[in-house]
Design a protein around this motif. Sequence first.
Motif, PDB file in Angstrom:
ATOM      1  N   ARG A 151     -42.912 -48.102 -62.664  1.00  0.00           N
ATOM      2  CA  ARG A 151     -42.254 -47.356 -61.942  1.00  0.00           C
ATOM      3  C   ARG A 151     -44.025 -46.304 -60.496  1.00  0.00           C
ATOM      4  O   ARG A 151     -43.992 -45.801 -61.644  1.00  0.00           O
ATOM      5  N   ARG A 152     -44.013 -46.839 -59.468  1.00  0.00           N
ATOM      6  CA  ARG A 152     -44.267 -45.945 -58.349  1.00  0.00           C
ATOM      7  C   ARG A 152     -43.652 -44.533 -57.941  1.00  0.00           C
ATOM      8  O   ARG A 152     -42.735 -43.997 -58.073  1.00  0.00           O
ATOM      9  N   ILE A 153     -44.066 -43.740 -58.371  1.00  0.00           N
ATOM     10  CA  ILE A 153     -44.109 -42.007 -57.998  1.00  0.00           C
ATOM     11  C   ILE A 153     -45.392 -41.833 -56.845  1.00  0.00           C
ATOM     12  O   ILE A 153     -46.169 -42.310 -57.217  1.00  0.00           O
ATOM     13  N   ASP A 154     -44.178 -40.906 -56.937  1.00  0.00           N
ATOM     14  CA  ASP A 154     -45.759 -40.049 -55.561  1.00  0.00           C
ATOM     15  C   ASP A 154     -45.298 -38.423 -56.015  1.00  0.00           C
ATOM     16  O   ASP A 154     -44.780 -37.367 -55.170  1.00  0.00           O
ATOM     17  N   PRO A 155     -45.338 -38.312 -56.699  1.00  0.00           N
ATOM     18  CA  PRO A 155     -45.534 -36.499 -57.367  1.00  0.00           C
ATOM     19  C   PRO A 155     -45.766 -35.756 -56.137  1.00  0.00           C
ATOM     20  O   PRO A 155     -47.451 -35.467 -55.914  1.00  0.00           O
ATOM     21  N   LYS A 156     -45.261 -34.253 -55.247  1.00  0.00           N
ATOM     22  CA  LYS A 156     -45.768 -33.924 -54.403  1.00  0.00           C
ATOM     23  C   LYS A 156     -45.820 -32.674 -55.028  1.00  0.00           C
ATOM     24  O   LYS A 156     -46.292 -31.963 -54.233  1.00  0.00           O
ATOM     25  N   GLN A 157     -45.154 -32.295 -56.392  1.00  0.00           N
ATOM     26  CA  GLN A 157     -45.029 -31.162 -56.581  1.00  0.00           C
ATOM     27  C   GLN A 157     -44.391 -31.224 -58.161  1.00  0.00           C
ATOM     28  O   GLN A 157     -44.963 -32.342 -58.775  1.00  0.00           O
ATOM     29  N   PRO A 158     -45.798 -30.058 -59.162  1.00  0.00           N
ATOM     30  CA  PRO A 158     -45.601 -30.688 -60.121  1.00  0.00           C
ATOM     31  C   PRO A 158     -44.266 -31.140 -61.253  1.00  0.00           C
ATOM     32  O   PRO A 158     -43.876 -32.078 -62.464  1.00  0.00           O
ATOM     33  N   LEU A 159     -42.951 -29.871 -60.793  1.00  0.00           N
ATOM     34  CA  LEU A 159     -41.581 -30.540 -60.739  1.00  0.00           C
ATOM     35  C   LEU A 159     -41.140 -32.358 -60.672  1.00  0.00           C
ATOM     36  O   LEU A 159     -40.511 -32.854 -62.302  1.00  0.00           O
ATOM     37  N   ASP A 160     -41.836 -32.736 -60.299  1.00  0.00           N
ATOM     38  CA  ASP A 160     -41.290 -34.555 -59.569  1.00  0.00           C
ATOM     39  C   ASP A 160     -42.238 -35.495 -60.911  1.00  0.00           C
ATOM     40  O   ASP A 160     -41.603 -35.981 -61.311  1.00  0.00           O
ATOM     41  N   ALA A 161     -43.363 -34.574 -60.900  1.00  0.00           N
ATOM     42  CA  ALA A 161     -44.106 -35.588 -61.997  1.00  0.00           C
ATOM     43  C   ALA A 161     -43.693 -35.024 -64.005  1.00  0.00           C
ATOM     44  O   ALA A 161     -43.030 -35.972 -64.057  1.00  0.00           O
ATOM     45  N   ILE A 162     -42.805 -33.615 -63.894  1.00  0.00           N
ATOM     46  CA  ILE A 162     -42.749 -33.829 -65.270  1.00  0.00           C
ATOM     47  C   ILE A 162     -41.316 -34.367 -65.571  1.00  0.00           C
ATOM     48  O   ILE A 162     -40.805 -35.119 -66.368  1.00  0.00           O
ATOM     49  N   GLU A 163     -40.182 -34.434 -63.940  1.00  0.00           N
ATOM     50  CA  GLU A 163     -39.336 -35.185 -63.759  1.00  0.00           C
ATOM     51  C   GLU A 163     -39.307 -36.564 -64.255  1.00  0.00           C
ATOM     52  O   GLU A 163     -38.589 -37.503 -64.826  1.00  0.00           O
ATOM     53  N   ALA A 164     -40.671 -36.795 -63.680  1.00  0.00           N
ATOM     54  CA  ALA A 164     -41.365 -38.547 -63.776  1.00  0.00           C
ATOM     55  C   ALA A 164     -41.346 -39.224 -65.459  1.00  0.00           C
ATOM     56  O   ALA A 164     -41.778 -40.126 -66.143  1.00  0.00           O
ATOM     57  N   GLY A 165     -41.752 -37.765 -65.832  1.00  0.00           N
ATOM     58  CA  GLY A 165     -42.289 -38.461 -67.435  1.00  0.00           C
ATOM     59  C   GLY A 165     -43.513 -38.227 -67.610  1.00  0.00           C
ATOM     60  O   GLY A 165     -44.615 -38.384 -68.722  1.00  0.00           O
ATOM     61  N   LEU A 166     -44.647 -37.381 -66.737  1.00  0.00           N
ATOM     62  CA  LEU A 166     -45.794 -36.812 -66.687  1.00  0.00           C
ATOM     63  C   LEU A 166     -46.532 -35.475 -66.683  1.00  0.00           C
ATOM     64  O   LEU A 166     -45.548 -35.152 -65.896  1.00  0.00           O
ATOM     65  N   VAL A 167     -46.291 -34.827 -67.434  1.00  0.00           N
ATOM     66  CA  VAL A 167     -46.750 -34.060 -67.613  1.00  0.00           C
ATOM     67  C   VAL A 167     -48.144 -33.024 -68.054  1.00  0.00           C
ATOM     68  O   VAL A 167     -49.460 -33.501 -68.327  1.00  0.00           O
ATOM     69  N   TYR A 168     -48.478 -31.611 -67.430  1.00  0.00           N
ATOM     70  CA  TYR A 168     -50.420 -31.390 -67.861  1.00  0.00           C
ATOM     71  C   TYR A 168     -50.118 -29.738 -68.455  1.00  0.00           C
ATOM     72  O   TYR A 168     -49.347 -29.348 -67.815  1.00  0.00           O
ATOM     73  N   LEU A 169     -51.194 -30.019 -69.297  1.00  0.00           N
ATOM     74  CA  LEU A 169     -51.522 -28.322 -70.342  1.00  0.00           C
ATOM     75  C   LEU A 169     -52.778 -27.982 -69.415  1.00  0.00           C
ATOM     76  O   LEU A 169     -53.874 -28.646 -69.457  1.00  0.00           O
ATOM     77  N   THR A 170     -53.004 -26.922 -68.525  1.00  0.00           N
ATOM     78  CA  THR A 170     -53.946 -26.475 -67.492  1.00  0.00           C
ATOM     79  C   THR A 170     -54.854 -25.803 -68.826  1.00  0.00           C
ATOM     80  O   THR A 170     -54.674 -25.279 -69.813  1.00  0.00           O
ATOM     81  N   GLU A 171     -56.022 -25.968 -68.038  1.00  0.00           N
ATOM     82  CA  GLU A 171     -56.925 -25.294 -68.568  1.00  0.00           C
ATOM     83  C   GLU A 171     -57.164 -23.912 -69.192  1.00  0.00           C
ATOM     84  O   GLU A 171     -57.931 -23.047 -69.717  1.00  0.00           O
ATOM     85  N   ASP A 172     -56.248 -23.104 -68.173  1.00  0.00           N
ATOM     86  CA  ASP A 172     -56.105 -21.720 -67.932  1.00  0.00           C
ATOM     87  C   ASP A 172     -54.881 -21.633 -68.447  1.00  0.00           C
ATOM     88  O   ASP A 172     -53.615 -20.823 -67.453  1.00  0.00           O
ATOM     89  N   ARG A 173     -54.324 -21.026 -69.894  1.00  0.00           N
ATOM     90  CA  ARG A 173     -52.895 -21.163 -70.139  1.00  0.00           C
ATOM     91  C   ARG A 173     -52.747 -19.378 -70.089  1.00  0.00           C
ATOM     92  O   ARG A 173     -51.383 -19.611 -69.813  1.00  0.00           O
ATOM     93  N   LYS A 174     -53.407 -18.694 -70.496  1.00  0.00           N
ATOM     94  CA  LYS A 174     -52.549 -17.229 -69.574  1.00  0.00           C
ATOM     95  C   LYS A 174     -52.385 -16.718 -69.037  1.00  0.00           C
ATOM     96  O   LYS A 174     -51.936 -16.327 -67.852  1.00  0.00           O
ATOM     97  N   GLY A 175     -53.874 -17.777 -67.909  1.00  0.00           N
ATOM     98  CA  GLY A 175     -53.113 -17.477 -65.426  1.00  0.00           C
ATOM     99  C   GLY A 175     -52.681 -18.106 -65.211  1.00  0.00           C
ATOM    100  O   GLY A 175     -51.524 -17.968 -64.077  1.00  0.00           O
ATOM    101  N   GLN A 176     -52.085 -19.223 -66.085  1.00  0.00           N
ATOM    102  CA  GLN A 176     -51.063 -20.953 -65.137  1.00  0.00           C
ATOM    103  C   GLN A 176     -50.366 -21.364 -66.225  1.00  0.00           C
ATOM    104  O   GLN A 176     -49.677 -21.818 -65.639  1.00  0.00           O
ATOM    105  N   GLY A 177     -50.433 -21.201 -67.743  1.00  0.00           N
ATOM    106  CA  GLY A 177     -49.716 -21.987 -68.068  1.00  0.00           C
ATOM    107  C   GLY A 177     -48.269 -20.672 -68.391  1.00  0.00           C
ATOM    108  O   GLY A 177     -47.159 -21.115 -68.888  1.00  0.00           O
TER     109      GLY A 177
END
Length: 276
Positions: free
Chosen positions: A83-109
């Motif tokens: 299914r084509r997805i068009d994530p304009k913000q992280p929440l869109d990706a998360i709801e579609a089933g795609l998540v991202y673990l940031t390299e900066d866990r303290k500052g951004q995670g």
Amino acid sequence: MMVGRDLSGFYKKDHDAHGSRGPVILEVENVSDGGRVRPCSFQLHEGEVLGIAGLVGSGRTELARLIYGADRRASGTITLDGRRIDPKQPLDAIEAGLVYLTEDRKGQGLFLDMSVADNVNLGVIGRDARRFGFLDRGRARSRAADAIKALSIRVASPAVNVGALSGGNQQKVLLSRLLETKPKVLILDEPTRGVDIGAKSEIYRIIDELAKSGVGVIVISSELPEVVGVADRVLVMREGALAGEVGGASGTPATQESIIALATGAGTAPAAVSVH
């Protein structure tokens, strides 16, 4: 350097790393930010661990953030599970089933002044909503306890603040939050940065178990032994573009030397490469 350790079994792969690949779970076509990241195309298969390597500044993290919707995508398409997805913000990706673990866990995670339990439950807090604005705190406590056990998080109590934990345990708390969303694709950016050898081994075990369960995993790492050891095949970036692929069906063994050769380019400029 891992002193006194036999690396032969350190990067254990119980998933079908060399067998027939599952169906394509993620397809990225000509994704670019119009500047630093040039058009990139690749496929990720169900149950596959795909590495992304390259020199610092090659565009690895920037590409991941474009796919995740953390940064604006100027061009390209993303297809997840057909299914084509068009994530304009992280929440869109998360709801579609795609998540991202940031390299900066303290500052951004992580929220370091919040408890382990609150950090674990943050991404799925909506599931605990009850009538009149109340939360099912018992369900949240149970979820946190299960996550602590499943990921071997060393903490005296779920009520302990995340900021008091070691780097490895902090990383596992952040990872557990992402896994609670039941993702189809998981992007891990420098997943073992700043963690000890024991925690690294546990994170590799988790990656392998996720692949065995059918999750598509992308691992971005600056540690060449790690990316070679963990991934089934490796994409190499150079100057904002995909320079090539090693391992898998590429015909080129995935070694530190083959990755360095593509990452440095021997003085040649990278061309747009589509890898499948």
